[in-house]
Design an enzyme around this catalytic site. Sequence first.
Site, short mmCIF file in Angstrom:
data_model
loop_
_atom_site.label_atom_id
_atom_site.label_comp_id
_atom_site.label_asym_id
_atom_site.label_seq_id
_atom_site.Cartn_x
_atom_site.Cartn_y
_atom_site.Cartn_z
CG ASP A 52 -0.36 -0.13 2.52
OD1 ASP A 52 0.88 -0.19 2.59
OD2 ASP A 52 -1.11 -0.16 3.52
CB SER A 53 4.58 1.74 -0.04
OG SER A 53 4.84 0.55 -0.77
CG ASP A 91 0.35 -4.04 2.09
OD1 ASP A 91 0.44 -4.89 2.99
OD2 ASP A 91 1.22 -3.16 1.90
CE LYS A 121 3.15 -5.97 3.83
NZ LYS A 121 2.68 -4.84 4.64
CD GLU A 123 0.25 -1.53 8.05
OE1 GLU A 123 -0.20 -0.76 8.92
OE2 GLU A 123 0.81 -1.14 7.01
CD GLU A 190 7.58 -0.29 7.92
OE1 GLU A 190 6.61 -0.97 7.55
OE2 GLU A 190 7.83 0.85 7.47
#
Length: 272
Positions: A52-53, A91, A121, A123, A190
């Site tokens: 999602d970067s 993501d 993925k 978070e 991270e």
Amino acid sequence: MSTAKKQVKRITTHILQAMKEKGEKISMLTAYDFSMARIIDDAGIDVVLVGDSASNVVHGHETTLPITIEQIIDHASAVVRGVKRALIVVDLPFGYYQGDSKNALKSAIRIMKESGAHAIKMEGGEFILDSVRRIVSAGIPVMGHLGLMPQSIYKFGTYTVRAKDQSEAQKLIADAKALEKAGAFGIVLEKIPQELATEVSKSLEVPTIGIGAGPGCDGQVLVLHDMLGINKDFSPRFLRRYANLYDIIKNSVAQYITDVKALDFPNEKEAY
Ligand code: KIV
């Protein structure tokens, strides 16, 4: 002479597990489009992350929060068309899984069905365990993400190193173990102290992939635009720049403009 095409052996989550067991480090980079995905796959990358970067480096937002599931699916579909070997992880964007495991499963299924990617993925730690279990039980591989979690930036207020104090470190260790137990096939760590990342990596059976988490992780990930020097504004200590594409692209474009204005391009050989 055989006319059979050389078969490429796909990287799977099982292969990543075997790499950890053998002590072979896992390489992971982000990609968001067909051309870049094809280049990094051709170079032999193990895992491509449609991160999602993309919200930052492709769409120009300040955070990862605004990217939509439709945009992520679009990026992931393009990446899938460019990749023959690597495992493709996508993501789950902000707002499509938090607090509701049924919604999380629906979003994961949408990404898998519409993009053709291989894993997702997410978070978070204990708050997403129900979602992880539900998604994994539907047959979708899940990668966790702990430490600095950019989707929670407004909760923390900064992008500084996480889990520096003992209680945060203990919480991260517990979350990592819980994610593994819930069925995650790997965990991104991270921006945490390297000693902690090493301890987590040793205590888990599944591989850890570090970004700003030191050499003790089972693999490493970077954002492609950062490591290629396309994005000049971002230079944290953990980032190694392998190229300076910003200047290479800028100088090439400047030269092209000069050539066009000077009637140097196209020349005789470049015309029909
Ligand atoms: O979105 C992303 O690029 C990521 C990496 C920083 C791991 O999550």
